[in-house]
Design an enzyme around this catalytic site. Structure first.
Site, PDB file in Angstrom:
ATOM      1  N   TYR A  23       0.795  -1.232   0.000  1.00  0.00           N
ATOM      2  CA  TYR A  23       0.000   0.000   0.000  1.00  0.00           C
ATOM      3  C   TYR A  23       0.827   1.281   0.000  1.00  0.00           C
ATOM      4  O   TYR A  23       0.270   2.372  -0.057  1.00  0.00           O
ATOM      5  CB  TYR A  23      -0.962  -0.004   1.191  1.00  0.00           C
ATOM      6  N   HIS A  81     -14.997  -7.557  -1.565  1.00  0.00           N
ATOM      7  CA  HIS A  81     -15.149  -8.950  -1.951  1.00  0.00           C
ATOM      8  C   HIS A  81     -16.433  -9.607  -1.472  1.00  0.00           C
ATOM      9  O   HIS A  81     -16.766 -10.690  -1.934  1.00  0.00           O
ATOM     10  CB  HIS A  81     -13.933  -9.742  -1.460  1.00  0.00           C
ATOM     11  N   HIS A 101      -8.730   1.042  -5.937  1.00  0.00           N
ATOM     12  CA  HIS A 101      -7.851   0.244  -5.092  1.00  0.00           C
ATOM     13  C   HIS A 101      -6.419   0.686  -5.329  1.00  0.00           C
ATOM     14  O   HIS A 101      -6.023   0.941  -6.472  1.00  0.00           O
ATOM     15  CB  HIS A 101      -7.989  -1.251  -5.391  1.00  0.00           C
TER      16      HIS A 101
END
Length: 145
Positions: A23, A81, A101
């Site tokens: 990230y 998800h 994302h």
């Protein structure tokens, strides 16, 4: 000036701390600063919301109707998800929404390769680091005219 709501889901408040190899090292407050700066350049007004709780995210999406929000950028985190409830909230408000994302979810673990949120959105941007949010701003600017 068009109003864009940026929603960040679970654990995104820990950017710069958690899994930096995935990230990056930019912290959450710096991310908001970067998004705000680019939004201003694009003549967009941004509002920010982060929650680790699904119901709060849904409530915030609903509240967007009362605020005349023109577009939504959402990083649902792990809710990507399996949260059909967030999917349904996005469909219900009918505000152009882009799922973003930081990492490429399709290059990660098998369970991360499916989004139940994306079908409710006008598009999905994945894998460009924090620039995913900037790309989404440009896309919404184009969509909203």
């Amino acid at each position: 000036m068009k109003k864009i709501l940026v929603i960040n889901g679970p654990n995104l408040n820990l950017l710069g701390i958690r899994e930096k190899d995935i990230y990056g090292s930019t912290n959450y407050n710096k991310l908001l600063e970067i998004i705000s700066k680019k939004a201003n350049e694009l003549n967009l007004n941004t509002l920010f919301f982060q929650s680790n709780h699904e119901g709060e995210i849904i409530d915030r999406i609903h509240k967007a109707l009362d605020e005349n929000i023109d577009g939504i950028i959402i990083n649902p985190g792990a809710y990507t998800h399996y949260s059909y409830a967030i999917h349904d909230a996005i469909k219900a408000v009918n505000i152009p929404t882009i799922e973003v994302h930081i990492s490429n979810i399709y290059a990660r673990e098998e369970f991360r390769k499916r989004s139940v949120i994306a079908p409710a959105c006008v598009g999905q941007i994945s894998g460009f680091g924090i620039k995913s949010y900037i790309i989404a701003l440009y896309a919404l600017k184009e969509i909203l005219g």
